[in-house]
Write a protein that holds these residues in place. Structure first.
Motif, short mmCIF file in Angstrom:
data_model
loop_
_atom_site.label_atom_id
_atom_site.label_comp_id
_atom_site.label_asym_id
_atom_site.label_seq_id
_atom_site.Cartn_x
_atom_site.Cartn_y
_atom_site.Cartn_z
N HIS A 158 1.02 -1.70 0.05
CA HIS A 158 -0.05 0.40 -0.36
C HIS A 158 0.62 1.28 0.27
CE1 HIS A 158 -3.23 2.74 0.88
NE2 HIS A 158 -2.58 3.06 2.63
N GLU A 159 1.78 1.36 1.09
CA GLU A 159 2.51 2.16 0.83
C GLU A 159 3.30 2.56 0.19
OE1 GLU A 159 4.92 -0.44 3.30
OE2 GLU A 159 3.01 -0.49 2.52
N TYR A 160 2.96 1.77 -1.42
CA TYR A 160 3.79 1.94 -2.42
C TYR A 160 3.32 2.40 -3.58
CZ TYR A 160 8.09 0.00 -0.25
OH TYR A 160 8.17 -0.29 1.17
N LEU A 252 11.18 -5.85 -0.81
CA LEU A 252 12.10 -6.09 -1.24
C LEU A 252 11.87 -7.02 -3.26
CD1 LEU A 252 13.43 -9.17 1.32
CD2 LEU A 252 13.61 -6.45 1.10
N ASN A 253 10.83 -6.88 -3.06
CA ASN A 253 10.45 -7.36 -4.99
C ASN A 253 9.72 -6.80 -6.53
OD1 ASN A 253 12.00 -10.96 -4.93
ND2 ASN A 253 11.07 -9.58 -2.63
N ARG A 254 9.44 -5.72 -5.22
CA ARG A 254 8.69 -4.98 -6.51
C ARG A 254 9.40 -4.47 -7.80
NH1 ARG A 254 10.42 -1.75 -2.13
NH2 ARG A 254 10.52 0.70 -2.58
N PHE A 255 10.86 -3.87 -7.42
CA PHE A 255 11.04 -3.21 -8.30
C PHE A 255 11.88 -4.43 -9.55
CE2 PHE A 255 13.59 0.21 -5.51
CZ PHE A 255 12.18 1.46 -6.01
N ALA A 256 11.19 -6.30 -8.84
CA ALA A 256 11.85 -6.87 -9.88
C ALA A 256 11.37 -6.45 -11.13
CB ALA A 256 12.82 -8.10 -9.89
N LEU A 257 9.63 -6.58 -10.12
CA LEU A 257 8.72 -6.60 -10.92
C LEU A 257 8.04 -5.85 -12.31
CD1 LEU A 257 5.54 -7.69 -11.47
CD2 LEU A 257 4.79 -5.92 -9.86
N LEU A 263 9.83 -1.76 -17.91
CA LEU A 263 9.57 -0.61 -17.06
C LEU A 263 10.31 0.32 -16.59
CD1 LEU A 263 5.61 -0.55 -15.73
CD2 LEU A 263 6.37 0.21 -18.50
N GLU A 264 10.81 1.59 -16.92
CA GLU A 264 12.36 2.16 -16.03
C GLU A 264 11.09 2.36 -14.33
OE1 GLU A 264 14.34 5.96 -17.41
OE2 GLU A 264 13.32 5.71 -18.11
N LEU A 265 12.27 1.86 -13.49
CA LEU A 265 12.60 2.28 -12.06
C LEU A 265 12.44 3.56 -12.09
CD1 LEU A 265 15.14 -0.25 -11.54
CD2 LEU A 265 12.57 0.06 -11.78
N PRO A 266 11.19 3.70 -11.19
CA PRO A 266 10.50 5.45 -10.60
C PRO A 266 12.05 5.99 -9.63
CG PRO A 266 10.07 3.23 -9.61
CD PRO A 266 10.57 3.20 -10.07
N ALA A 267 12.22 7.47 -9.76
CA ALA A 267 13.19 7.86 -9.58
C ALA A 267 13.06 8.08 -7.95
CB ALA A 267 13.80 9.57 -10.22
N ASP A 268 11.72 8.58 -7.43
CA ASP A 268 11.73 9.03 -6.23
C ASP A 268 10.57 7.81 -5.92
OD1 ASP A 268 9.37 10.59 -6.68
OD2 ASP A 268 11.06 11.72 -7.42
N ARG A 273 4.38 6.02 -7.29
CA ARG A 273 3.54 5.29 -6.73
C ARG A 273 2.20 5.33 -7.37
NH1 ARG A 273 1.36 5.29 -1.34
NH2 ARG A 273 -0.41 5.80 -2.00
N LYS A 274 2.60 6.43 -8.62
CA LYS A 274 2.02 6.39 -10.07
C LYS A 274 1.80 5.72 -10.17
CE LYS A 274 -0.13 9.65 -12.60
NZ LYS A 274 -0.05 8.67 -13.32
N LEU A 275 3.42 5.46 -10.90
CA LEU A 275 3.17 4.12 -11.60
C LEU A 275 2.53 2.86 -10.84
CD1 LEU A 275 4.79 2.37 -14.08
CD2 LEU A 275 6.17 2.22 -13.00
N ALA A 276 2.53 2.88 -10.19
CA ALA A 276 2.24 1.54 -9.39
C ALA A 276 0.39 1.84 -9.33
CB ALA A 276 2.57 0.91 -7.37
N GLU A 277 -0.42 2.53 -8.64
CA GLU A 277 -1.53 2.91 -9.38
C GLU A 277 -2.00 2.78 -9.95
OE1 GLU A 277 -1.50 7.14 -7.61
OE2 GLU A 277 -1.52 6.11 -5.06
N ASP A 278 -1.34 3.47 -11.11
CA ASP A 278 -1.61 3.39 -12.98
C ASP A 278 -1.40 1.77 -13.00
OD1 ASP A 278 -2.59 5.78 -12.74
OD2 ASP A 278 0.26 5.70 -14.29
#
Length: 300
Positions: A158-160, A252-257, A263-268, A273-278
């Protein structure tokens, strides 16, 4: 074929998860009912010497046939694991769930009062942690097990910005080996305890019918009801541990997803959050628009 070889064959054929979570509780249930019938129930007061004599006359072939039949029963009952879980979670008709929801709301409100930092800050912190772990942010369910699992679904990722319900089927295949082992172990524990609770309850009902004229032998179904209740309470605790493992899996694994999705890894965190919500919105409702990132292939 020896009994050890037969047991090994069953473990290998049904798989370790199915063996521990389904075969063992089902075998224990069938064995208990068979022992009571061999002992003379319900026609007369049971005598376990009669059950022992009957069991002693069984040949290895009969034992193997019984094990195979129980294995078939386990496979037939396997699709009922999810309905069993949903039943204990409290997904019932609304009118039957109202008393349980009222009681769970009372428990949540009491814990919420303890979590207010009016007095002991440490006590309030512990109460707040239990509140987040035991109760979801949204609609309440009528059972403790259902609310603990719903809380896990609402907290994990949720926090991501992720909706765990739709994100988890995509995240699980990319988990690292250690995280997956922890998640699987805790899920197996939860499923096994749920099956033991249900099996003990069913066995208590059947044995109660077999022993209704056997006076103090009725302590057997009473003991099985106690086992069912204790197993359920243990399942509630196991559900909390499973929920923690889901949260850690996102940590630990959200960036692997994201990497597997190209998809490009977010900078902050805001961009994350915006990418995960989309992504969660797309997985729930349909197509989305994303810019893909394909790492350059190494030259041959």
């Amino acid at each position: 074929m020896s009994l050890d070889a037969a047991a090994k064959t069953v473990r290998e054929s049904v798989g370790p998860r199915l063996f521990l979570t389904n075969f063992v509780p089902t075998f224990a249930m069938v064995a208990m009912i068979a022992i009571l019938i061999w002992a003379g129930a319900p026609a007369k007061a049971p005598q376990f010497t009669n059950a022992w004599k009957t069991a002693a006359t069984l040949g290895i072939g009969q034992v193997i046939i019984a094990v195979v039949l129980i294995s078939v029963l386990v496979l037939v009952l396997q699709p009922l694991q999810l309905p069993m879980m949903r039943l204990l979670e409290g997904y019932w008709p609304r009118w039957t769930a109202r008393p349980g929801v009222w009681w769970q709301n009372r428990k949540r409100d009491r814990l919420a009062k303890q979590a207010k930092p009016d007095g002991d800050v440490q006590q309030a912190g512990r109460a707040g942690s239990r509140l987040r772990r035991r109760f979801p942010r949204g609609e309440m369910l009528p059972t403790a097990l259902g609310n603990v699992l719903a809380a896990a679904e609402s907290r994990a990722g949720h926090e991501y910005g992720y909706d765990a319900v739709v994100a988890w089927p995509r995240l699980y295949p990319v988990l690292d080996e250690q995280t997956r082992a922890v998640v699987d172990d805790r899920r197996n524990t939860l499923d096994g305890l749920v099956r033991i609770s249900v099996s003990a309850f069913v066995t208590a009902a059947v044995s109660g019918g077999l022993l209704y004229r056997a006076s103090w032998w009725l302590l057997i179904p009473v003991g099985l009801l106690v086992l069912s209740r204790v197993s359920y309470l243990a399942a509630v605790h196991a559900a909390g541990e499973y929920g923690e493992s889901l949260k850690v899996a996102f940590d630990l694994n959200r960036f692997a997803l994201l990497a597997r999705l190209h998809l490009e890894l977010p900078a902050d965190q805001r961009a994350e959050r915006k990418l995960a919500e989309d992504l969660s919105l797309m997985w729930r409702q349909g197509p989305g628009e994303f810019t893909y990132h394909h790492p350059e292939q190494a030259d041959d």
